[in-house]
Structure formats: C-alpha cells, structure tokens
Write an enzyme that holds these catalytic residues in place. Structure first.
Site, mmCIF file in Angstrom:
data_model
loop_
_atom_site.group_PDB
_atom_site.id
_atom_site.type_symbol
_atom_site.label_atom_id
_atom_site.label_comp_id
_atom_site.label_asym_id
_atom_site.label_seq_id
_atom_site.Cartn_x
_atom_site.Cartn_y
_atom_site.Cartn_z
ATOM 1 N N LYS A 50 33.348 -32.817 34.854
ATOM 2 C CA LYS A 50 31.963 -32.346 34.975
ATOM 3 C C LYS A 50 31.173 -33.073 33.891
ATOM 4 O O LYS A 50 30.577 -32.465 32.994
ATOM 5 C CB LYS A 50 31.961 -30.808 34.800
ATOM 6 N N TYR A 96 41.824 -22.484 28.510
ATOM 7 C CA TYR A 96 42.836 -21.424 28.553
ATOM 8 C C TYR A 96 43.576 -21.286 27.220
ATOM 9 O O TYR A 96 44.203 -20.266 26.959
ATOM 10 C CB TYR A 96 43.858 -21.670 29.674
ATOM 11 N N ASP A 126 32.474 -30.132 41.375
ATOM 12 C CA ASP A 126 31.862 -29.416 42.503
ATOM 13 C C ASP A 126 31.965 -30.252 43.785
ATOM 14 O O ASP A 126 32.264 -29.735 44.862
ATOM 15 C CB ASP A 126 30.418 -29.013 42.197
ATOM 16 N N ASP A 161 44.816 -24.560 43.899
ATOM 17 C CA ASP A 161 44.937 -23.463 44.876
ATOM 18 C C ASP A 161 44.182 -23.817 46.152
ATOM 19 O O ASP A 161 44.662 -23.580 47.257
ATOM 20 C CB ASP A 161 44.375 -22.152 44.304
ATOM 21 N N ASP A 219 43.439 -25.534 37.939
ATOM 22 C CA ASP A 219 43.904 -24.221 38.387
ATOM 23 C C ASP A 219 43.225 -23.884 39.721
ATOM 24 O O ASP A 219 43.865 -23.495 40.707
ATOM 25 C CB ASP A 219 43.527 -23.192 37.303
#
Ligand code: NAD
Length: 361
Positions: free
Chosen positions: A194, A144, A226, A254, A250
């Site tokens: 990852k 980001y 994942d 959520d 992020d």
C-alpha cells in the site's frame, strides 16, 4: 534409501484424524520410493493444556528442532476459549512455535484442482481459465508483532494503537524466497503493498525493486493491496507468486484459498532459513465434525507433498502425492465437504486409503 524424522503435532478436533491419513500416505510413498520415515509425537494445543496444564509444553520447540520437518493437524476448540489464560489457549502455542522455529515465510498455494472447477464460487469462465498461484506471506513481522498500546485520552475516550514496522532485512529475506520460488514456477512475482499510503510499504517496494534486479528472468510487478483483492476474484489466473507482508497476506491468502473451493483441500508450509519447516492444512480443528470420520484429509496430505518438495527436495515424491489426489478426485470420490454423487461419498479413512492405493508401489 533415506530416512526422515518427522514431528507430528496431531492437536485437537479433527487434527489426529487427518494426521493419521497423512502418515499412511508418507508410509506409502516410502514403500514406493524407498524412503523410511520415523515419527515423533509432540504434544501441543488444547490436548496439551488438558494433559500438562499448558498449550505449549516446555521443550516443544526443541523436540521439533530435533526433527527434519513438522506436520501439524490443527489445534483449538471451544473448550479452550478466550476465558482461559494465554498459556492454556491453543493459539498461544501456534504463535510461539512459528517464532521459536524462525518460520518467517508462509507459503500457501491456491490451486483450482481440475476435477473441482465446479466447486469454485467464481464465474465459470474465470474458473475455467485455471488458478495456480503461490501466496508468500511474511509471518513474523509487521503489525501483528509490533508494539501495541491502549490508553485513555482526555476527550476521546479510550484509544488504541498497533505499530507496523518492517526492516530491510525482514523484507529482503521474504522477497528472496518469493523470487526463488518463482524461478521454480512460471517466473512471475507480484509484490503487494500500500505504497501510496504507508511508509512501511514504500520501504517494502524499494527493497523488492532492488531484489528484482538480481532475478532478471523473473517478470516483476507491484500491485496495491486493494487492487489485488479485486484481481483475485476478477482474474486470479494472472498470478504466479504473490508476496506480501503479514496482515495483507493473512487476508489475501484466505481470499485466494476460498476462490478455489473447499477449505478441506488447501495445504500450507511455514519455513525459515534452517530446518525444520512446519506443514499444516489451512483449516482449523473443525470441532463440529471431530471424531466422526467426516473430515477431508486432503489438505493435510497435500501438506505432506509440500514437505517433500520444500524440506526434502523430493519433487518426484511430491508429484506422486498430488497426482494421486487428483486421480481420486477425478474418479468422483469425495468427503462430505465437496459436492458429488452420493454413492461416491467416503469418510476420512477411506479417502486416505484411496489416495494410498493411487500412489501405488
Ligand atoms: P475450521 O476450519 O475448523 O472449520 C470451519 C468449517 O469448515 C467447519 O464447518 C468445519 O466442519 C469445516 N471444515 C474444516 N476443515 C475441514 C475438513 N478437513 N474437512 C471437512 N470440513 C472441514 O474453522 P473454525 O470453526 O473457525 O475453527 C475451529 C477451531 O480451529 C477454533 O478453535 C480455531 O481457533 C481453530 N483453528 C486452528 C487453526 C490451526 O490449527 N492452524 C487454524 C484455524 C482455526
């Protein structure tokens, strides 16, 4: 007796309504435990664009830095959409304040409140096992904030790139936060990456392994992102502290929030190495219900509990707020975002009053 100075960014939409109730709760806690709170209103968001022509007025960070903590309602709304220049958009102000206050760690507890097990979209037996996890997301690095580019190629049309970069320093400081939080909780850290694909994740993992040796009491595990996304739905009760980089965090935060039920109940904290931390509900400005006394103030009130615990070290006061929220919900009182009996439906102000009454003092 202690005095704390708190910057209030009321913001837009339901922001001012939910902050009002949080202020009442702070005053109630002050009365019960003998603290006093001074409030400093700081203009930021769409309301600031309307008043002074920019969403992040000059001096905003300095005014916040002069306080012990910052409480933010919510900013944004359709009136200040993407057709506006960046300096008028509320989202610009959100990114700027996080950066200017050095808030590199975002803490989001996801907890299934006992009275609301029914509100969880999870299978009954999974929800009944309980959820009480703390998502720790790196907030100022990664993709980001990396270099981005868009250019035309000769044979493939336009191409765009976003660079994900992490330094050992950035990983180590967020990692330490996670281990230290785990020491105050159930002493387990799950680090999400990852590493089977990304170089940044391999550095992340190696740094976390080095840190884990400094915290022998903490059970440490690595988990691929994942798999983590699946485990949050399958068996969220296995998690205590989950630490991860900005973009993974992020998305996962959520997901973890949503499995606990209503968006109107979830608080968050963003902290750095020096005061002040910034505390805010995870929801937005909910323009669809603004000004109607319908907003659930609990997420903002629980953000105050986090402020007491993490910025002021007031654990007893934080417990008192959380216990009062649980008691009011257990009695069946609810705002419209939570299902329940029609005769126990209350508005924003009444919910705030009930919580103050339950705090007592
Ligand atoms: P939202 O969270 O504002 O609303 C989503 C839905 O949840 C709406 O139906 C809303 O009525 C409901 N809701 C949210 N909070 C509630 C509460 N406390 N009580 C009861 N119901 C509640 O998300 P959105 O609609 O995607 O965004 C609206 C605006 O908020 C946008 O401008 C967005 O950019 C902004 N936003 C701001 C923040 C922030 O200030 N940190 C965060 C997210 C979104």
């Amino acid at each position: 007796m202690s005095n704390y100075k708190i910057a209030l960014i009321r913001g837009d939409g339901i922001g001012p309504e939910v902050v009002n109730e949080a202020v009442r709760v702070m005053e109630q806690v002050g009365a019960r435990f003998g603290h006093s709170f001074t409030f400093e209103d700081v203009l930021m968001g769409g309301c600031a664009t309307d008043a002074v022509g920019k969403s992040y007025p000059d001096g905003t960070a300095e005014r916040c830095k002069a306080c012990d903590a910052v409480l933010l309602g919510a900013v944004g709304g359709p009136k200040w959409g993407s057709d506006r220049p960046a300096y008028e958009r509320p989202e610009t102000a959100l990114l700027a304040i996080r950066k200017d206050l050095g808030l590199y760690a975002n803490l989001r507890p996801a907890m299934l409140r006992p009275a609301l097990a029914e509100a969880s979209p999870l299978k009954k037996e999974t929800a009944q096992a309980g959820i009480d996890l703390m998502m720790v997301r790196e907030l100022t690095g990664g993709i980001y904030f990396g270099k981005r580019d868009k250019y035309r190629t000769e044979d493939r049309g336009l191409e765009a790139t976003d660079l994900m970069a992490y330094s050992e320093l950035e990983i180590e400081r967020i990692g330490r936060r996670a281990f230290e939080l785990a020491m105050l909780r159930r002493k387990k850290v799950t680090s999400v990456d990852k590493a089977n694909v990304l170089e940044t994740s391999r550095l992340w993992r190696a740094t976390m392994h080095r840190l884990a040796k400094e915290y022998p009491e903490v059970t440490y595990e690595d988990m691929l992102v994942d798999n983590c996304a699946m485990q949050i739905v399958r068996n969220p009760g296995q998690f205590d502290v989950v630490v991860t980089e900005n973009m993974f965090g992020d998305i996962l935060s959520d997901e973890a929030s949503m499995v606990t039920g209503s968006i109107g109940l979830l608080p968050s904290a963003s902290i750095g190495d020096t005061a002040p931390g910034l505390y805010e509900p995870i929801h937005g400005s909910a323009p669809d219900i603004a000004g109607q006394d319908k907003a659930d103030p609990i997420a903002t009130i629980l953000s105050v509990a986090m402020m007491f615990r993490y910025s002021f070290g007031l654990a007893q006061e934080a417990d008192a707020v959380e216990t009062a929220v649980d008691a009011v919900l257990a009695q069946g009182w609810h705002t419209a975002d939570i299902a329940g009996a029609a005769d126990k439906l209350v508005g924003t102000k009444e919910m705030g009053r009930l919580i103050c009454e339950a705090i007592g003092g």
